[in-house]
Design a protein around this motif. Structure first.
Motif, PDB file in Angstrom:
ATOM      1  N   PRO A  46     -32.437 -18.883  -9.454  1.00 21.07           N
ATOM      2  CA  PRO A  46     -32.063 -19.642  -8.057  1.00 21.07           C
ATOM      3  C   PRO A  46     -31.069 -21.464  -8.220  1.00 21.07           C
ATOM      4  O   PRO A  46     -30.997 -21.018  -9.236  1.00 21.07           O
ATOM      5  N   GLU A  47     -30.124 -21.887  -7.422  1.00 16.00           N
ATOM      6  CA  GLU A  47     -29.442 -22.827  -7.527  1.00 16.00           C
ATOM      7  C   GLU A  47     -30.200 -24.307  -7.984  1.00 16.00           C
ATOM      8  O   GLU A  47     -31.131 -23.980  -7.565  1.00 16.00           O
ATOM      9  N   ARG A  48     -30.211 -24.503  -9.167  1.00 11.92           N
ATOM     10  CA  ARG A  48     -30.330 -25.880  -9.604  1.00 11.92           C
ATOM     11  C   ARG A  48     -28.795 -26.825 -10.518  1.00 11.92           C
ATOM     12  O   ARG A  48     -28.918 -25.895 -11.452  1.00 11.92           O
ATOM     13  N   VAL A  49     -29.882 -27.985 -10.861  1.00  6.59           N
ATOM     14  CA  VAL A  49     -29.331 -28.749 -11.238  1.00  6.59           C
ATOM     15  C   VAL A  49     -30.456 -29.901 -12.343  1.00  6.59           C
ATOM     16  O   VAL A  49     -31.402 -30.228 -10.901  1.00  6.59           O
ATOM     17  N   VAL A  50     -30.446 -29.510 -13.296  1.00  9.58           N
ATOM     18  CA  VAL A  50     -31.433 -30.272 -13.614  1.00  9.58           C
ATOM     19  C   VAL A  50     -31.068 -30.940 -14.822  1.00  9.58           C
ATOM     20  O   VAL A  50     -30.188 -30.733 -15.223  1.00  9.58           O
ATOM     21  N   VAL A  51     -30.825 -32.757 -15.181  1.00  6.82           N
ATOM     22  CA  VAL A  51     -30.668 -33.524 -15.991  1.00  6.82           C
ATOM     23  C   VAL A  51     -31.588 -33.886 -16.652  1.00  6.82           C
ATOM     24  O   VAL A  51     -32.997 -34.185 -16.411  1.00  6.82           O
ATOM     25  N   PRO A  83     -30.150 -34.958 -26.883  1.00  4.92           N
ATOM     26  CA  PRO A  83     -29.681 -35.950 -27.094  1.00  4.92           C
ATOM     27  C   PRO A  83     -29.560 -36.367 -25.376  1.00  4.92           C
ATOM     28  O   PRO A  83     -29.144 -35.668 -24.665  1.00  4.92           O
ATOM     29  N   TYR A  84     -29.785 -37.495 -24.872  1.00  3.57           N
ATOM     30  CA  TYR A  84     -29.777 -37.172 -23.483  1.00  3.57           C
ATOM     31  C   TYR A  84     -28.628 -38.280 -22.674  1.00  3.57           C
ATOM     32  O   TYR A  84     -27.772 -38.335 -23.661  1.00  3.57           O
ATOM     33  N   PRO A  85     -28.054 -36.998 -21.422  1.00  7.55           N
ATOM     34  CA  PRO A  85     -28.535 -36.225 -20.687  1.00  7.55           C
ATOM     35  C   PRO A  85     -28.031 -34.693 -21.468  1.00  7.55           C
ATOM     36  O   PRO A  85     -27.106 -34.684 -21.868  1.00  7.55           O
ATOM     37  N   ALA A  86     -29.019 -34.454 -21.068  1.00  6.44           N
ATOM     38  CA  ALA A  86     -28.800 -32.866 -21.329  1.00  6.44           C
ATOM     39  C   ALA A  86     -29.198 -31.952 -20.100  1.00  6.44           C
ATOM     40  O   ALA A  86     -29.417 -31.579 -19.275  1.00  6.44           O
ATOM     41  N   LEU A  87     -27.421 -31.443 -19.669  1.00  6.23           N
ATOM     42  CA  LEU A  87     -27.281 -30.788 -18.816  1.00  6.23           C
ATOM     43  C   LEU A  87     -27.656 -28.967 -18.295  1.00  6.23           C
ATOM     44  O   LEU A  87     -27.032 -28.232 -19.288  1.00  6.23           O
ATOM     45  N   SER A  88     -28.342 -28.821 -17.305  1.00  5.31           N
ATOM     46  CA  SER A  88     -28.364 -27.296 -16.889  1.00  5.31           C
ATOM     47  C   SER A  88     -28.202 -26.796 -15.937  1.00  5.31           C
ATOM     48  O   SER A  88     -28.729 -27.703 -14.652  1.00  5.31           O
ATOM     49  N   LEU A  89     -26.873 -26.323 -15.429  1.00  2.00           N
ATOM     50  CA  LEU A  89     -26.615 -25.902 -14.292  1.00  2.00           C
ATOM     51  C   LEU A  89     -26.913 -24.315 -14.309  1.00  2.00           C
ATOM     52  O   LEU A  89     -26.627 -23.687 -15.039  1.00  2.00           O
ATOM     53  N   VAL A  90     -27.955 -24.332 -12.529  1.00  2.00           N
ATOM     54  CA  VAL A  90     -28.217 -22.878 -12.580  1.00  2.00           C
ATOM     55  C   VAL A  90     -27.939 -22.146 -11.332  1.00  2.00           C
ATOM     56  O   VAL A  90     -28.776 -22.663 -10.488  1.00  2.00           O
ATOM     57  N   ASP A 115     -26.952 -42.225 -13.179  1.00  2.00           N
ATOM     58  CA  ASP A 115     -27.574 -42.898 -13.324  1.00  2.00           C
ATOM     59  C   ASP A 115     -27.765 -43.889 -14.785  1.00  2.00           C
ATOM     60  O   ASP A 115     -26.893 -43.460 -15.332  1.00  2.00           O
ATOM     61  N   PRO A 116     -28.265 -44.693 -14.226  1.00  2.61           N
ATOM     62  CA  PRO A 116     -28.509 -46.299 -15.257  1.00  2.61           C
ATOM     63  C   PRO A 116     -28.766 -45.793 -17.195  1.00  2.61           C
ATOM     64  O   PRO A 116     -28.598 -46.617 -17.853  1.00  2.61           O
ATOM     65  N   ALA A 117     -29.614 -44.295 -16.904  1.00  2.00           N
ATOM     66  CA  ALA A 117     -29.783 -44.234 -18.615  1.00  2.00           C
ATOM     67  C   ALA A 117     -28.859 -43.939 -19.156  1.00  2.00           C
ATOM     68  O   ALA A 117     -29.539 -43.658 -20.667  1.00  2.00           O
ATOM     69  N   VAL A 118     -27.231 -43.297 -18.656  1.00  2.00           N
ATOM     70  CA  VAL A 118     -26.591 -42.924 -19.320  1.00  2.00           C
ATOM     71  C   VAL A 118     -25.231 -43.780 -19.354  1.00  2.00           C
ATOM     72  O   VAL A 118     -25.050 -44.567 -18.988  1.00  2.00           O
ATOM     73  N   THR A 119     -25.844 -44.305 -20.808  1.00  4.58           N
ATOM     74  CA  THR A 119     -23.612 -44.798 -21.588  1.00  4.58           C
ATOM     75  C   THR A 119     -22.820 -44.443 -20.573  1.00  4.58           C
ATOM     76  O   THR A 119     -22.404 -42.706 -20.637  1.00  4.58           O
ATOM     77  N   ARG A 120     -22.092 -45.303 -21.009  1.00  6.57           N
ATOM     78  CA  ARG A 120     -20.259 -44.972 -20.166  1.00  6.57           C
ATOM     79  C   ARG A 120     -19.747 -43.614 -21.584  1.00  6.57           C
ATOM     80  O   ARG A 120     -19.226 -42.711 -21.045  1.00  6.57           O
ATOM     81  N   GLU A 121     -20.034 -43.972 -22.760  1.00  5.28           N
ATOM     82  CA  GLU A 121     -19.987 -42.895 -23.250  1.00  5.28           C
ATOM     83  C   GLU A 121     -20.662 -41.321 -23.995  1.00  5.28           C
ATOM     84  O   GLU A 121     -19.522 -39.996 -23.134  1.00  5.28           O
ATOM     85  N   ARG A 122     -21.361 -41.362 -22.787  1.00  2.00           N
ATOM     86  CA  ARG A 122     -22.405 -40.393 -23.050  1.00  2.00           C
ATOM     87  C   ARG A 122     -21.601 -39.433 -22.036  1.00  2.00           C
ATOM     88  O   ARG A 122     -21.917 -38.221 -21.936  1.00  2.00           O
ATOM     89  N   ARG A 123     -21.605 -40.483 -21.146  1.00  2.00           N
ATOM     90  CA  ARG A 123     -21.571 -39.914 -19.742  1.00  2.00           C
ATOM     91  C   ARG A 123     -19.652 -39.230 -19.732  1.00  2.00           C
ATOM     92  O   ARG A 123     -19.910 -38.171 -19.375  1.00  2.00           O
ATOM     93  N   LEU A 124     -19.249 -39.586 -20.885  1.00  2.00           N
ATOM     94  CA  LEU A 124     -17.554 -39.084 -20.504  1.00  2.00           C
ATOM     95  C   LEU A 124     -18.247 -37.836 -21.748  1.00  2.00           C
ATOM     96  O   LEU A 124     -17.099 -36.565 -21.865  1.00  2.00           O
TER      97      LEU A 124
END
Length: 364
Positions: A106-111, A18-25, A56-65
């Protein structure tokens, strides 16, 4: 942090989320003073991820939390004092995962709606995992090892233990020394059961196997049948209870010799491929072949990394500050190659200096 990766787990991680899936490297450091920068770098990376989700306007408040809570839990599980060369963090609604890997990233953040798995895939390919089965008359332990260390495997019925006490005192006296202990039927049955348990482990997770024990124990295991085609016996007793450092020391000389032999075989296969015109050398040629699914064997130097820019039909070296640059192209190539059924081998630095650190044997 997750202790290990499996092919099955990587397959699950590639599935859509489910969007958003966060990847931090991010790269990490094993020793002082370099590791002093890691906590601040991690905080900044997490703050950047949080900001991207917040805006990100595509992320609802519930999903963001939800996803930010998962990210917070993931960070709480990180122990930077035990960091290796890279850190990979995933957070999505309802789940989070953390890995420390023995490979620079590498350093990276991907949503996105999937996790960025290429760095984990490359790290797993570079692990060179093996099993070590340490055998004694009263205990059989299984150790999972890779290029960095070993740790005891406490699943699949291991460790297996039994008591050596014999209520028949006369029989005790008759049995006597260790070699006769391994001729005892109770001991033979104990090792038969361990042998069968190890066979089941190898059927689901095949790896090179090292057998550690006294000569009599190794002889008995040999009588029970070969566990794997790639099995090496090491006459070294007293390791069934560890510790891990001593198991590692017993196996390491043989692993070193094995790696040298494997590297020589890879170089020989690359040389033969050049004669057959089934060869690609350099990151640009290998990347093109990997995209087309033509790579049969991929070889890359252990610490080879390069920053490139993708122009569609070719790659060119790029400055790391270029926003369109790709600084994990080697990991991308590894992931593409594995996804199309290629074998991947990491070799010591300078082995492929004539081809820019990376080369491949092609299918056609």
């Amino acid at each position: 942090m997750h202790p290990a990766l499996s092919t099955e787990l990587l397959t699950k991680l590639r599935q859509p989320r489910p969007y958003p899936a966060l990847s931090l490297v991010m790269p990490t450091h094993r020793r002082e003073p370099d590791n002093a920068q890691d906590p601040l770098r991690l905080r900044n990376l997490v703050a950047r991820a949080g900001e991207m989700v917040e805006k990100d306007p595509a992320v609802t408040r519930e999903r963001r939390l939800d996803v930010l809570s998962q990210l917070e839990q993931a960070v709480s599980e990180i122990d930077l004092a035990r960091a290796e060369d890279g850190l990979v963090i995933y957070a999505a609604p309802g789940e989070h995962h953390v890995w420390s890997v023995a490979r620079t990233v590498p350093e990276r953040v991907v949503v996105a709606d999937t996790f960025l798995t290429r760095n984990l895939v490359a790290a797993k390919a570079a692990e060179q995992p093996f099993w070590a089965l340490a055998v004694a008359a009263d205990r059989v332990s299984l150790w999972s090892g890779d290029s960095e260390h070993v740790r005891e495997h406490t699943e699949d019925g291991f460790p297996r233990t039994r008591s050596l006490e014999d209520p028949d005192a006369e029989r005790k006296e008759r049995v006597g020394d260790l070699p006769s202990t391994f001729r005892d039927e109770q001991t033979r049955q104990f090792l038969r059961e361990a042998h069968e348990a190890m066979r089941i482990v190898l059927s689901s997770s095949p790896r090179p196997l090292y057998l550690l024990g006294e000569a009599a124990a190794l002889s008995l295991l040999d009588d029970l049948g070969q566990l794997a085609t790639d099995t090496t016996a090491v006459q070294s007793g007293g390791l069934a209870a560890g510790p891990a450092a001593q198991v590692w020391q017993a196996v390491q000389p043989l692993r070193t010799a094995r790696e040298a032999s494997d590297t020589a075989a890879v170089v020989s296969e690359l040389d033969a491929a050049q004669g057959r015109r089934e060869f690609a050398g350099g990151v640009d040629e290998v990347w093109a072949a990997a995209k087309e699914g033509r790579v049969r064997l991929l070889a890359a130097e252990e610490h080879f990394r390069t920053v490139v820019r993708d122009y569609g039909d070719h790659l060119e070296p790029a400055d790391p500050t270029d926003l369109d640059s790709r600084d994990d192209i080697v990991d991308e190539i590894v992931e593409r190659a594995l996804a199309t059924g290629a074998a991947v081998r990491f070799v010591p630095d300078e082995t492929l200096s004539g081809t820019g650190g990376i080369a491949a044997v092609l299918r056609y």
